[in-house]
Scaffold this motif. Structure first.
Motif, PDB file in Angstrom:
ATOM      1  N   PHE A  44       0.803  -1.220   0.000  1.00 18.68           N
ATOM      2  CA  PHE A  44       0.000   0.000   0.000  1.00 18.68           C
ATOM      3  C   PHE A  44       0.839   1.275   0.000  1.00 18.68           C
ATOM      4  CE2 PHE A  44      -2.568  -3.354   1.750  1.00 18.68           C
ATOM      5  CZ  PHE A  44      -3.822  -3.135   1.207  1.00 18.68           C
ATOM      6  N   GLU A  45       2.155   1.148   0.082  1.00 22.81           N
ATOM      7  CA  GLU A  45       3.023   2.310   0.195  1.00 22.81           C
ATOM      8  C   GLU A  45       3.125   3.071  -1.116  1.00 22.81           C
ATOM      9  OE1 GLU A  45       6.516   0.463   1.801  1.00 22.81           O
ATOM     10  OE2 GLU A  45       5.768   0.679   3.848  1.00 22.81           O
ATOM     11  N   ASN A 101      -2.284  -2.389  -7.560  1.00 23.75           N
ATOM     12  CA  ASN A 101      -1.487  -1.609  -8.514  1.00 23.75           C
ATOM     13  C   ASN A 101      -1.071  -0.270  -7.926  1.00 23.75           C
ATOM     14  OD1 ASN A 101      -1.932  -3.632 -10.345  1.00 23.75           O
ATOM     15  ND2 ASN A 101      -3.430  -2.504 -11.540  1.00 23.75           N
ATOM     16  N   SER A 102      -1.967   0.341  -7.169  1.00 26.01           N
ATOM     17  CA  SER A 102      -1.711   1.658  -6.587  1.00 26.01           C
ATOM     18  C   SER A 102      -2.585   1.807  -5.358  1.00 26.01           C
ATOM     19  CB  SER A 102      -2.043   2.755  -7.601  1.00 26.01           C
ATOM     20  OG  SER A 102      -1.806   4.030  -7.078  1.00 26.01           O
ATOM     21  N   ALA A 103      -1.996   2.323  -4.291  1.00 27.47           N
ATOM     22  CA  ALA A 103      -2.774   2.573  -3.070  1.00 27.47           C
ATOM     23  C   ALA A 103      -2.451   3.989  -2.607  1.00 27.47           C
ATOM     24  CB  ALA A 103      -2.472   1.518  -2.016  1.00 27.47           C
ATOM     25  N   GLN A 157      -8.773   9.932  -3.385  1.00 24.18           N
ATOM     26  CA  GLN A 157      -8.813   9.189  -2.121  1.00 24.18           C
ATOM     27  C   GLN A 157      -7.474   8.495  -1.851  1.00 24.18           C
ATOM     28  OE1 GLN A 157     -11.595   9.145   0.114  1.00 24.18           O
ATOM     29  NE2 GLN A 157     -12.051  10.857  -1.242  1.00 24.18           N
ATOM     30  N   HIS A 158      -6.673   8.307  -2.898  1.00 23.90           N
ATOM     31  CA  HIS A 158      -5.335   7.721  -2.731  1.00 23.90           C
ATOM     32  C   HIS A 158      -4.472   8.598  -1.822  1.00 23.90           C
ATOM     33  CE1 HIS A 158      -5.557   4.471  -5.729  1.00 23.90           C
ATOM     34  NE2 HIS A 158      -6.314   5.305  -6.435  1.00 23.90           N
ATOM     35  N   ILE A 203      -7.939  -0.162   7.186  1.00 21.76           N
ATOM     36  CA  ILE A 203      -9.357  -0.393   6.886  1.00 21.76           C
ATOM     37  C   ILE A 203      -9.516  -0.892   5.451  1.00 21.76           C
ATOM     38  CG2 ILE A 203     -11.625   0.705   6.665  1.00 21.76           C
ATOM     39  CD1 ILE A 203     -10.641   2.672   8.902  1.00 21.76           C
ATOM     40  N   VAL A 204      -8.802  -0.280   4.525  1.00 23.22           N
ATOM     41  CA  VAL A 204      -8.847  -0.733   3.120  1.00 23.22           C
ATOM     42  C   VAL A 204      -8.382  -2.185   3.035  1.00 23.22           C
ATOM     43  CG1 VAL A 204      -7.884  -0.413   0.807  1.00 23.22           C
ATOM     44  CG2 VAL A 204      -8.574   1.579   2.146  1.00 23.22           C
TER      45      VAL A 204
END
Length: 130
Positions: A12-13, A49-51, A68-69, A30-31
């Motif tokens: 998630f980084e 792919n992207s957080a 939101q990212h 939470i995600v």
């Protein structure tokens, strides 16, 4: 750092390697919990792919100014063995199914190569396939 049975913090980084704040990490947890529910439901691995994206990285890739990212509340995902449309439809059905506890993805977007999910406060769906 393990966030759930199948998801690690490193997934998630931000791609630029910057550090995330405690608030962002709280959102990421939470995600991750919601993605774990989805993964268990479909019984298939999910690739993120992207957080989380910092402001600088988000600008560099042309992300939305109010993405939101930026808050650690979103992930763009691919589920192995499923098309992005199938993942969208599954998440849409999970959001509507009171029998599935815990799924709180309020934002849901269709794209050609991935599905966007997020935990914003308001319900939103969109289709940006070309």
């Amino acid at each position: 750092m393990k966030l759930t049975k199948n998801f690690n913090k490193s997934e998630f980084e931000c791609s630029c390697g910057c550090n995330m704040s405690a608030e962002v990490l709280s959102n990421i947890k939470i995600v991750a919990e919601n993605l774990q529910i989805l993964r268990d439901y479909i019984e298939a691995p999910i690739t993120i792919n992207s957080a989380y994206r910092c402001q600088k990285h988000n600008r560099r890739i042309g992300g939305a100014v109010n993405s939101q990212h930026l808050l650690g509340k979103a992930s763009d995902i691919v589920a192995h063995g499923f098309t992005p449309d199938e993942v969208f439809d599954i998440v849409q059905n999970l959001r509507r199914n009171p029998m599935v506890k815990g799924v709180i993805f309020q934002g849901l977007g269709r794209y050609n190569t991935f599905t966007h999910v997020d935990i914003r406060k308001n319900y939103a769906t969109w289709d940006l396939r070309k």
